[in-house]
Scaffold this motif. Sequence first.
Motif, mmCIF file in Angstrom:
data_model
loop_
_atom_site.group_PDB
_atom_site.id
_atom_site.type_symbol
_atom_site.label_atom_id
_atom_site.label_comp_id
_atom_site.label_asym_id
_atom_site.label_seq_id
_atom_site.Cartn_x
_atom_site.Cartn_y
_atom_site.Cartn_z
ATOM 1 N N LYS A 167 2.488 9.808 1.116
ATOM 2 C CA LYS A 167 1.773 8.737 1.792
ATOM 3 C C LYS A 167 1.221 9.237 3.129
ATOM 4 O O LYS A 167 1.492 10.349 3.575
ATOM 5 C CB LYS A 167 2.700 7.543 2.016
ATOM 6 C CG LYS A 167 3.225 6.918 0.737
ATOM 7 C CD LYS A 167 2.163 6.105 0.017
ATOM 8 C CE LYS A 167 2.770 5.338 -1.158
ATOM 9 N NZ LYS A 167 1.798 4.411 -1.784
ATOM 10 N N ASP A 177 4.788 2.309 3.154
ATOM 11 C CA ASP A 177 3.644 2.907 2.458
ATOM 12 C C ASP A 177 2.626 3.494 3.427
ATOM 13 O O ASP A 177 1.752 4.258 3.019
ATOM 14 C CB ASP A 177 2.963 1.842 1.593
ATOM 15 C CG ASP A 177 3.904 1.271 0.538
ATOM 16 O OD1 ASP A 177 4.235 2.004 -0.408
ATOM 17 O OD2 ASP A 177 4.299 0.096 0.681
ATOM 18 N N ASP A 183 1.621 -3.758 0.112
ATOM 19 C CA ASP A 183 2.258 -2.561 0.659
ATOM 20 C C ASP A 183 2.890 -2.867 2.013
ATOM 21 O O ASP A 183 2.592 -3.888 2.652
ATOM 22 C CB ASP A 183 1.245 -1.425 0.808
ATOM 23 C CG ASP A 183 0.991 -0.687 -0.501
ATOM 24 O OD1 ASP A 183 1.686 -0.984 -1.492
ATOM 25 O OD2 ASP A 183 0.085 0.167 -0.534
ATOM 26 N N THR A 238 -3.732 1.817 2.054
ATOM 27 C CA THR A 238 -2.759 0.911 1.440
ATOM 28 C C THR A 238 -3.474 -0.087 0.544
ATOM 29 O O THR A 238 -4.700 -0.220 0.578
ATOM 30 C CB THR A 238 -1.944 0.131 2.495
ATOM 31 O OG1 THR A 238 -2.806 -0.790 3.171
ATOM 32 C CG2 THR A 238 -1.301 1.054 3.508
ATOM 33 N N ARG A 258 -0.652 -7.327 3.900
ATOM 34 C CA ARG A 258 0.304 -6.215 3.875
ATOM 35 C C ARG A 258 1.562 -6.645 4.627
ATOM 36 O O ARG A 258 1.467 -7.306 5.662
ATOM 37 C CB ARG A 258 -0.260 -4.973 4.562
ATOM 38 C CG ARG A 258 -1.086 -4.046 3.672
ATOM 39 C CD ARG A 258 -2.378 -4.624 3.210
ATOM 40 N NE ARG A 258 -3.271 -3.590 2.681
ATOM 41 C CZ ARG A 258 -4.436 -3.843 2.104
ATOM 42 N NH1 ARG A 258 -4.868 -5.103 1.976
ATOM 43 N NH2 ARG A 258 -5.197 -2.859 1.649
#
Length: 263
Positions: free
Chosen positions: A184, A135, A57, A53, A78
């Motif tokens: 992903k 993500d 994200d 990531t 994140r």
Amino acid sequence: MNEFVSKDNWKDLDLNVDSLWMITERDKSGKHANVYHGNFIPQIPNQLIRRYTSEGDLVLELFSGSGTTLYECETLKRDYIGFDINEEIIEYVNGRMANTKSINYVVNKCDVTNSTMFAEYMSQSLKKTRKEHADFLIAHPPYMDIVKFSDKAEDLSNISDLTIFLDKLKSAFANALPCLEKGKYFSVVMGDVYKKSEVIPLGFYTMYMIKKNFKVKLKGVVVKNIEGNRGKLGQQNIWKYRAMKSDYYLFKHEYIFVFKKEF
């Protein structure tokens, strides 16, 4: 090619790309505290989040526990959506995060195997985090009934039957994987168990269940070993003696399975 690694920055990234991770002790910095059975080793989500990531994200976690991954997300900037079935540990985590303003995060009290409940909470959480999808997904489920985290019947840690456990775990991934963007990555951390004088390779059963039921590519099988705390180190001779007097080996490993979503 990994979009987060370039010719200019790869030498500066302390990412472990080996399939064997030897960890001397758990990270105790920041908000991390070893207050919960089956506590995640912070170095694992740290490595995975930084590799798969980038800042801003969204990380989705199915079994949030005492907040180890969430604290790493806060440090690494994140956003985060987590789920757990234990209300008390969620209250503890929210208390630790009370003054956090640097990331968007939500921790939901929810049975992740319940499709209706999960979909409702996930929809609400995405709105709160102002995201359309996750993500990265990470899961560190209970290892069947080795450590019981609650007395709830729907808690995976109360399931002793392998077939039922894997079926429930499959339901959890069937609910969560559609929320992860195609292409992903997601990771599952799982150990083996010892029952009725026999090793049950729960890690490999879990890996095969995911490969069999979902369109994914297995990108890595990492074996993690941690030496343990000083108290446990002081008991090594006792456990070694017991193992040698019997016919088993001492568990020091866990598996870190990394998958790429193809649907």
